[in-house]
Design an enzyme around this catalytic site. Structure first.
Site, PDB file in Angstrom:
ATOM      1  N   GLU A   1      70.349 -42.422 -26.476  1.00 20.84           N
ATOM      2  CA  GLU A   1      71.089 -43.509 -26.072  1.00 20.84           C
ATOM      3  C   GLU A   1      71.308 -43.623 -24.445  1.00 20.84           C
ATOM      4  OE1 GLU A   1      73.679 -43.407 -29.199  1.00 20.84           O
ATOM      5  OE2 GLU A   1      73.474 -45.502 -29.727  1.00 20.84           O
TER       6      GLU A   1
ATOM      7  N   ASP B   1      55.383 -64.152 -20.798  1.00 20.33           N
ATOM      8  CA  ASP B   1      55.347 -63.279 -22.033  1.00 20.33           C
ATOM      9  C   ASP B   1      53.911 -63.171 -22.562  1.00 20.33           C
ATOM     10  OD1 ASP B   1      55.177 -62.461 -24.554  1.00 20.33           O
ATOM     11  OD2 ASP B   1      56.747 -63.880 -25.605  1.00 20.33           O
TER      12      ASP B   1
ATOM     13  N   ARG C   1      53.408 -50.481 -32.447  1.00 19.72           N
ATOM     14  CA  ARG C   1      54.173 -51.675 -32.595  1.00 19.72           C
ATOM     15  C   ARG C   1      55.465 -51.627 -31.808  1.00 19.72           C
ATOM     16  NH1 ARG C   1      53.437 -55.785 -35.953  1.00 19.72           N
ATOM     17  NH2 ARG C   1      51.341 -54.855 -36.142  1.00 19.72           N
TER      18      ARG C   1
END
Ligand code: DSN
Length: 414
Positions: A51, A195, A230
């Protein structure tokens, strides 16, 4: 190992590998990534929590993943010519959410393409977070031509004064003029978000103009024409970097998937090669050859062709079909023959998204396995046979076998 310990899942993976090997996978948002990308995504980096960002982590033990993530960031910036990159988004939807969080307040007005005309759920669909948290107004394509009418886009922007305009689509077969979009955004004082999930590989391959010089923020998935794992990526101007980082973590996500970030780094390096440029060029040539083959036999394509990797068949305006809401039935018939596509709405579809009237397909995957124009003509002719006689089981079985034989000559090289 898996074969010994979990035969059930092992066998299903083999079965899917066979399916990918011996069927024509023509869903335009799919691709075959390289063995190397798969190797990195299946690596021990899976085991690490990280993190935070390189050199600013909340746990210890990150000296290796810090290097991996820094390399991925640097490669992403170089590949796209971008000032800033965040490689942590887990998916395209999350990347879009983070982009909105970074630059906007809830309730702000955004202009995006209508989903049924080629947009995306995250571009303002009322059933999606985007439509619930933001005030979306939609633009579409011209009913006659199927093309974006930039003057209409401009007029709507002037009327609505959105805080952001979103350009980038999931079912638009034509070139997007990002420069024009940025002129409109500047005229009305809006951010421009691009996008480019579908066309990222075409952009870095040099066969589609890039939004990076024009847009404030660019999001993309990494597994479509870009041929990576992915996942997703955000690029932006340096001045928005901090806001983007904060929006991704801690705004939206917890621990990044460092194994997938490594796989993205591998894919970015592959996409810098000359081979990848040739791949991007061939993807378009293949799509245009397929488009011509289909149109010559009376198939109606939205916008009467393609400039990119995808085609959208309008079954209502294809005379030998001429029916509303039959996209799914025809996609199933094609699947019976070993040709995998997806049912899709066409612009101004009189039917519903559950029973759309079109079929969307593309060439990224077939091009990766080595198909060229000659093979695309064969594929087009098989498709026409099926579209003309979707219930002829004998013919579909014959084509399924012919497809398999062709696929044997073009191994995807998993
Ligand atoms: N699911 C993707 C596509 O098929 O275009 C978009 O997210």
């Amino acid at each position: 190992m898996l074969k010994e310990t979990d035969n059930e899942i092992y066998n299903l993976i083999q079965e899917e590998k066979d399916r990918q090997d011996y069927e024509l996978n023509m869903i335009p948002s799919e691709n075959y990534c390289s063995k190397e990308v798969l190797e990195a995504s299946g690596s021990v980096l899976n085991n690490k929590y990280a993190e935070g960002y390189p050199k600013k982590r909340y746990y210890q033990g990150n000296r290796v993943v810090d290097e991996v993530e820094t390399i991925a960031i640097e490669r992403a910036k170089k590949l796209f010519g971008a000032e800033y990159a965040n490689v942590q988004p887990l998916s395209g939807s999350g990347a879009n959410m983070a982009a909105y969080f970074a630059l906007l307040e809830h309730g702000d007005k955004i202009m995006g393409m209508e989903l049924s005309q080629g947009g995306h759920l995250t571009h303002g669909s009322p059933v999606n977070f985007s439509g619930k948290l933001y005030n979306f107004v939609s633009y579409g394509v011209d009913e006659k031509t199927g093309l974006l009418d930039m003057e209409k886009v401009r007029e709507l922007a002037i009327k609505e004064k959105p805080k952001m305009i979103v350009a980038g689509y999931t079912a638009y077969p034509r070139t997007v003029d990002f420069k024009k979009f940025s002129e409109i955004a500047q005229e009305v004082g809006a951010y421009l978000m691009a996008d480019v999930s579908h066309i990222a590989g075409l952009i870095v391959g040099g066969v589609h103009n890039s939004p990076v010089p024009y847009a404030d923020i660019v999001t993309t998935t990494t597994h479509k024409t870009l041929r990576g794992p992915r996942s997703a990526l955000i690029l932006c101007k340096e001045k928005y970097g901090k806001a983007v980082d904060k929006a991704v973590f801690p705004g939206l996500q917890g621990g990044p998937h460092e194994h997938i970030i490594a796989a993205k780094a591998v894919a970015f390096k592959e996409a810098m090669s000359n081979d990848f440029k040739k791949y991007a060029e061939q993807t378009i040539k293949n799509a245009q050859t397929l488009a011509k083959t289909l149109m010559d036999s009376g198939v109606k394509l939205v916008s009467d062709g393609t400039d990119n990797h995808l085609l959208l068949i309008d079954l209502i305006k294809t005379e030998f079909v001429g029916k509303i809401g039959v996209g799914k039935e025809y996609a199933v018939a094609l699947e019976d023959a070993g040709i995998i596509t997806n049912a899709n709405t066409v612009p101004y579809d009189p039917s519903t998204p559950f029973k759309p009237s079109g079929i969307r397909l593309g060439t990224p995957t077939l091009t990766t396995r080595g198909f060229k124009e000659e093979e695309m003509i064969k594929v087009g002719n098989w498709m026409i046979e099926v579209l003309k006689n979707p219930e002829d089981s004998e013919m579909k079985e014959r084509i399924r076998n012919e497809v398999k034989e062709l696929c044997k000559k073009f191994n995807p090289n998993f």
